[in-house]
Design an enzyme around this catalytic site. Sequence first.
Site, short mmCIF file in Angstrom:
data_model
loop_
_atom_site.label_atom_id
_atom_site.label_comp_id
_atom_site.label_asym_id
_atom_site.label_seq_id
_atom_site.Cartn_x
_atom_site.Cartn_y
_atom_site.Cartn_z
N SER A 86 0.86 -1.19 0.00
CA SER A 86 0.00 0.00 0.00
C SER A 86 0.89 1.23 0.00
CB SER A 86 -0.85 0.00 1.28
OG SER A 86 -1.51 1.24 1.44
N TYR A 100 -1.95 -1.29 10.64
CA TYR A 100 -2.07 -1.59 9.21
C TYR A 100 -0.82 -1.16 8.44
CZ TYR A 100 -3.92 -1.31 4.42
OH TYR A 100 -4.11 -1.44 3.07
P1 NAD Z 1 -11.84 -5.53 0.12
O1 NAD Z 1 -12.54 -5.37 1.40
O2 NAD Z 1 -12.65 -5.60 -1.10
O3 NAD Z 1 -10.89 -6.79 0.15
C1 NAD Z 1 -10.31 -7.30 1.30
C2 NAD Z 1 -10.64 -8.76 1.35
O4 NAD Z 1 -9.85 -9.37 2.36
C3 NAD Z 1 -12.08 -9.07 1.72
O5 NAD Z 1 -12.92 -9.13 0.59
C4 NAD Z 1 -11.96 -10.44 2.40
O6 NAD Z 1 -12.34 -11.46 1.53
C5 NAD Z 1 -10.49 -10.56 2.70
N1 NAD Z 1 -10.26 -10.85 4.11
C6 NAD Z 1 -10.17 -9.98 5.14
N2 NAD Z 1 -10.00 -10.66 6.28
C7 NAD Z 1 -9.99 -11.97 5.95
C8 NAD Z 1 -9.84 -13.17 6.70
N3 NAD Z 1 -9.63 -13.15 8.03
N4 NAD Z 1 -9.91 -14.34 6.04
C9 NAD Z 1 -10.11 -14.38 4.70
N5 NAD Z 1 -10.24 -13.29 3.95
C10 NAD Z 1 -10.18 -12.10 4.58
O7 NAD Z 1 -10.80 -4.31 0.03
P2 NAD Z 1 -9.58 -4.00 -0.96
O8 NAD Z 1 -9.32 -2.58 -0.76
O9 NAD Z 1 -9.82 -4.52 -2.30
O10 NAD Z 1 -8.38 -4.78 -0.26
C11 NAD Z 1 -7.55 -5.67 -0.95
C12 NAD Z 1 -6.09 -5.42 -0.57
O11 NAD Z 1 -5.70 -4.14 -1.05
C13 NAD Z 1 -5.80 -5.41 0.92
O12 NAD Z 1 -4.60 -6.11 1.16
C14 NAD Z 1 -5.60 -3.94 1.23
O13 NAD Z 1 -4.74 -3.75 2.33
C15 NAD Z 1 -4.97 -3.49 -0.07
N6 NAD Z 1 -5.02 -2.04 -0.27
C16 NAD Z 1 -6.21 -1.40 -0.39
C17 NAD Z 1 -6.22 -0.03 -0.57
C18 NAD Z 1 -7.51 0.73 -0.71
O14 NAD Z 1 -7.47 1.96 -0.65
N7 NAD Z 1 -8.65 0.09 -0.88
C19 NAD Z 1 -5.02 0.67 -0.64
C20 NAD Z 1 -3.82 -0.02 -0.51
C21 NAD Z 1 -3.84 -1.37 -0.33
#
Ligand code: NAD
Length: 300
Positions: free
Chosen positions: A191, A204
């Site tokens: 991230s 985080y």
């Molecule tokens: P999202 O909520 O759509 O995806 C996160 C997913 O993590 C969930 O759908 C869930 O299936 C899974 N998850 C969480 N806890 C879990 C558990 N205990 N067991 C199994 N699955 C679990 O959100 P997103 O933003 O698409 O996140 C995806 C990745 O992107 C993450 O690693 C997040 O840190 C990273 N990210 C997101 C952003 C942002 O702004 N959205 C920015 C930087 C990084």
Amino acid sequence: MADQYTMQDPTTQYPGPDESFEQQQEGPGLQQEMAPKPDSGESSYRGSGRLEGRKAVVTGADSGIGRATAIAYAREGADVVLSYLPAEEEADAREVVELVEQAGRRAVAVPGDVTDKAYCEQLIATAVAELGGIDILANIAGKQQHCPDILQLSDEQFDETYKTNVYAMFWLCKAAVPHLPPGSAIINTSSIQGYQPAPILLDYASTKYAINGFSKSLAAQLAPKGIRVNVVAPGPVWTPLQVVGGQPPEKLPEFGASEAPMGRPGQPAEMAPAYVFLASQESSYVSGETLAATGGMPTP
Ligand code: NAD
Ligand code: MG
């Protein structure tokens, strides 16, 4: 209609945030209940045979960035094993299973909790059994809960964030490596928080620093085996993560507007091409790298 193929001004390719972004769901949240709905490429991503015959495991595949990646992988020709949380996320996951199958590929749903080591091992074992192997592991599942003060940050949250973001990645890589043939790719998810940590994301942000270091070390370790390890570092992206406590709700009407030079949040569909590139043979000489898709926020 925003897509990834028509040349256009990226600052206006997707809408900026407004008051309608202020919303809350119970974690882990459903993409189908968000409005505006994130774009995970459902009606735009076009494949071109870049992952023909490949066998992928994608965690967090039901929503957001994982969903966009699962859709893109399938349309590029890969069979996909989908990991997500059972019950709570089944409705989003069903849609992804359908989209993967519509692309003519196999979708194998293996819901479970990645903070459970036994599940991580079972996920890889199921992938190997169902797809006849595995050659892409995209670790995308993640947990983010804002907390303004270290004195309010519970041991339980600290532990869950580390288990979800760091331990699960370790367990999944460890289980997968014995099965990965030369040419395989691991893609982990960092991230902008792994470079510019916000004060409200202590647990985080620090997991994302750990992911960066883990990935560079593992990349060097596995390169002689012909296995590449790379990282995608998203900036602010409009996904369920942000509306289940990832950000304070009152901040959502400005989400991505001030911090990203593009002046808007990214969409999951804008992340998927990075996961495709790093999985495909096109990136054969790229390992230990981080591909930042941050709307212009600088990373080292
Ligand atoms: P999202 O909520 O759509 O995806 C996160 C997913 O993590 C969930 O759908 C869930 O299936 C899974 N998850 C969480 N806890 C879990 C558990 N205990 N067991 C199994 N699955 C679990 O959100 P997103 O933003 O698409 O996140 C995806 C990745 O992107 C993450 O690693 C997040 O840190 C990273 N990210 C997101 C952003 C942002 O702004 N959205 C920015 C930087 C990084
Ligand atoms: Mg989800």
